[in-house]
Design an enzyme around this catalytic site. Sequence first.
Site, PDB file in Angstrom:
ATOM      1  N   ASP A  36       0.804  -1.217   0.000  1.00 42.11           N
ATOM      2  CA  ASP A  36       0.000   0.000   0.000  1.00 42.11           C
ATOM      3  C   ASP A  36       0.846   1.280   0.000  1.00 42.11           C
ATOM      4  OD1 ASP A  36      -2.294  -1.501   0.024  1.00 42.11           O
ATOM      5  OD2 ASP A  36      -2.381  -1.588   2.214  1.00 42.11           O
ATOM      6  N   HIS A 239      27.323   6.989 -13.301  1.00 39.74           N
ATOM      7  CA  HIS A 239      26.021   7.042 -12.606  1.00 39.74           C
ATOM      8  C   HIS A 239      26.033   6.197 -11.335  1.00 39.74           C
ATOM      9  CE1 HIS A 239      23.963   8.295 -16.620  1.00 39.74           C
ATOM     10  NE2 HIS A 239      24.533   9.301 -16.007  1.00 39.74           N
ATOM     11  N   ASP A 256      27.564  14.471  -6.892  1.00 38.28           N
ATOM     12  CA  ASP A 256      26.658  15.079  -7.869  1.00 38.28           C
ATOM     13  C   ASP A 256      25.276  15.042  -7.221  1.00 38.28           C
ATOM     14  OD1 ASP A 256      25.049  15.782  -9.994  1.00 38.28           O
ATOM     15  OD2 ASP A 256      26.058  14.492 -11.452  1.00 38.28           O
ATOM     16  N   ASP A 267      21.387  21.024 -10.170  1.00 38.39           N
ATOM     17  CA  ASP A 267      22.223  19.884 -10.576  1.00 38.39           C
ATOM     18  C   ASP A 267      23.687  20.320 -10.434  1.00 38.39           C
ATOM     19  OD1 ASP A 267      23.357  17.675 -11.732  1.00 38.39           O
ATOM     20  OD2 ASP A 267      22.554  18.019 -13.736  1.00 38.39           O
ATOM     21  N   HIS A 346      31.486  11.926 -21.758  1.00 33.95           N
ATOM     22  CA  HIS A 346      30.136  12.520 -21.827  1.00 33.95           C
ATOM     23  C   HIS A 346      30.227  13.940 -22.352  1.00 33.95           C
ATOM     24  CE1 HIS A 346      30.774  14.915 -18.125  1.00 33.95           C
ATOM     25  NE2 HIS A 346      31.289  13.831 -17.575  1.00 33.95           N
ATOM     26  N   HIS A 350      23.646  19.975 -20.365  1.00 35.18           N
ATOM     27  CA  HIS A 350      22.285  19.693 -20.844  1.00 35.18           C
ATOM     28  C   HIS A 350      21.398  20.828 -20.385  1.00 35.18           C
ATOM     29  CE1 HIS A 350      21.542  18.422 -16.673  1.00 35.18           C
ATOM     30  NE2 HIS A 350      22.695  17.789 -16.754  1.00 35.18           N
ATOM     31  N   HIS A 357      17.328  16.691 -16.766  1.00 36.74           N
ATOM     32  CA  HIS A 357      17.709  16.757 -18.180  1.00 36.74           C
ATOM     33  C   HIS A 357      16.493  17.343 -18.875  1.00 36.74           C
ATOM     34  CE1 HIS A 357      21.028  13.425 -17.911  1.00 36.74           C
ATOM     35  NE2 HIS A 357      21.261  14.466 -17.146  1.00 36.74           N
ATOM     36  N   GLU A 380      29.474  20.963 -17.152  1.00 31.02           N
ATOM     37  CA  GLU A 380      29.961  19.902 -16.280  1.00 31.02           C
ATOM     38  C   GLU A 380      31.046  19.009 -16.896  1.00 31.02           C
ATOM     39  OE1 GLU A 380      27.105  16.626 -15.719  1.00 31.02           O
ATOM     40  OE2 GLU A 380      25.581  17.902 -16.610  1.00 31.02           O
ATOM     41  N   TYR A 384      37.867  11.003 -15.899  1.00 29.68           N
ATOM     42  CA  TYR A 384      37.672   9.745 -15.162  1.00 29.68           C
ATOM     43  C   TYR A 384      38.768   8.778 -15.593  1.00 29.68           C
ATOM     44  CZ  TYR A 384      33.333  12.315 -15.261  1.00 29.68           C
ATOM     45  OH  TYR A 384      32.408  13.334 -15.195  1.00 29.68           O
ATOM     46  N   ARG A 401      34.576  15.659 -11.546  1.00 32.57           N
ATOM     47  CA  ARG A 401      33.631  16.430 -12.361  1.00 32.57           C
ATOM     48  C   ARG A 401      33.322  17.701 -11.589  1.00 32.57           C
ATOM     49  NH1 ARG A 401      30.337  12.814 -13.406  1.00 32.57           N
ATOM     50  NH2 ARG A 401      28.655  13.042 -11.902  1.00 32.57           N
ATOM     51  N   GLU A 403      30.446  20.741 -11.824  1.00 33.78           N
ATOM     52  CA  GLU A 403      29.199  21.060 -12.533  1.00 33.78           C
ATOM     53  C   GLU A 403      28.491  22.253 -11.906  1.00 33.78           C
ATOM     54  OE1 GLU A 403      26.147  17.969 -12.285  1.00 33.78           O
ATOM     55  OE2 GLU A 403      25.187  18.789 -14.085  1.00 33.78           O
TER      56      GLU A 403
END
Length: 433
Positions: A36, A239, A256, A267, A346, A350, A357, A380, A384, A401, A403
């Site tokens: 529930d 990710h 991030d 972001d 990458h 964006h 995004h 960003e 890596y 990174r 960003e």
Amino acid sequence: MFDFKLYAERRRHLQTTMQRGIAIIATAPEVARNADAHYDYRHDSHFYYLGGFPEPEAVLVLLAGEKPQGILFCREKNSEREIWDGFRYGPEAAREQFGFDAAYPIAQLDEKLTELMGDQPLLFYPVGADADWDARIIRLREAVKAKARSGIRAPNEIRDVREPLNEMRLFKDAHEQDIMRRAAAISCAAHRRAMRFTRPGLHEYEIEAEFLHEFCRHGARHPAYTSIIAGGANACTLHYVGNNARLNDGELLLIDAGCELDGYAADITRTFPVNGKFSAAQKDVYEIVLTAQLAAIAAAKPGNTWNAPHEAALNILAQGFIDLKLCQGSLESVLETESYKQFYMHRTGHWLGMDVHDVGEYKIGTQWRTLQPGMTLTVEPGCYIRPGDSVPQALWNIGIRIEDDILITANGNEVLTQDAPKTVADIETLMQR
Ligand code: GLY
Ligand code: MN
Ligand code: MN
């Protein structure tokens, strides 16, 4: 009371763009998490953008043309359900408080839609976004077609309502900019809190808890996306959301994370040393990523193309990879062969807005679109470095990174997230305190 004028203007704008026809836009369904219990409810962004109505089980219908109308279908008042689940507006109060021309119980949707679709030449809805809705629309249109002998015609053309809507949402009005500034400020405070709190021996989830605490205490009850709290080698998984590893002395921590406030996302990524002091190798890589990020931000201005910040970052990263002996050859050849992609795979950003995004085309035809005031985007770049035979060992498992969230203004840009420290000196000073 809710100021509905802004939302009514957005509906009018869409109706003007449609010129003729009917548009049908449903909000998101509730989703069960177990038995529930439901996942925290999140409205559909398009639906909310056009009405600000927060409840599930609601559908917006717009009629364009000479007599434009905005019609809401929503849950009825229900004293029994309201005892268990809380307040519901019901059609009458919803119409009044959200400024619709009419409102009806959601149970009447199919019946009313077959009436409202009659003699409309065009039908707009999010085509292909939801299989159930695709089937429902086809079924309802067939029901209208069955009335042909009464002289009623069904829409003979179906269009994707997201095309005009995405273009509207790409340009943030003053109200949206204000919310995004506040979402950014809360998220920056959370990043500063995390920097002060971090030390060797803690676990990634303890840092995540600091973010949730800081977001929630400012009224931003949800992260805009699952926070990435990635210590050491975990930062090289783009990710990574496990968030359960121990933070070790000598490693970097990549975070991030950003909150959602009133339906809008922040972001932000920051990368800093777990022990508060960058090693020489970490600093070498960090300065390259930061230089690339600053160059990309400088290129995010009106008149430049969407791709300009990416190209600016890429030039600096590629040269940096050569200097660090990660890539071999000339700058031209590294860019040409895309050998940089082993360490930067990458793109540099964006669109950002209601969705992290966010919607909006990146190209018009074959050309990258031009940046214009009111657009919001992330910048960003990162690096890596996974272990490998030809990779200098001193750099193994460094993942970085940086960003920020950027609003394009008439003269250049505004960095919405500038209160999250990102120079080596600012980070080390904050962490030493
Ligand atoms: N946090 C998702 C992204 O940076 O695109
Ligand atoms: Mn991010
Ligand atoms: Mn991003």
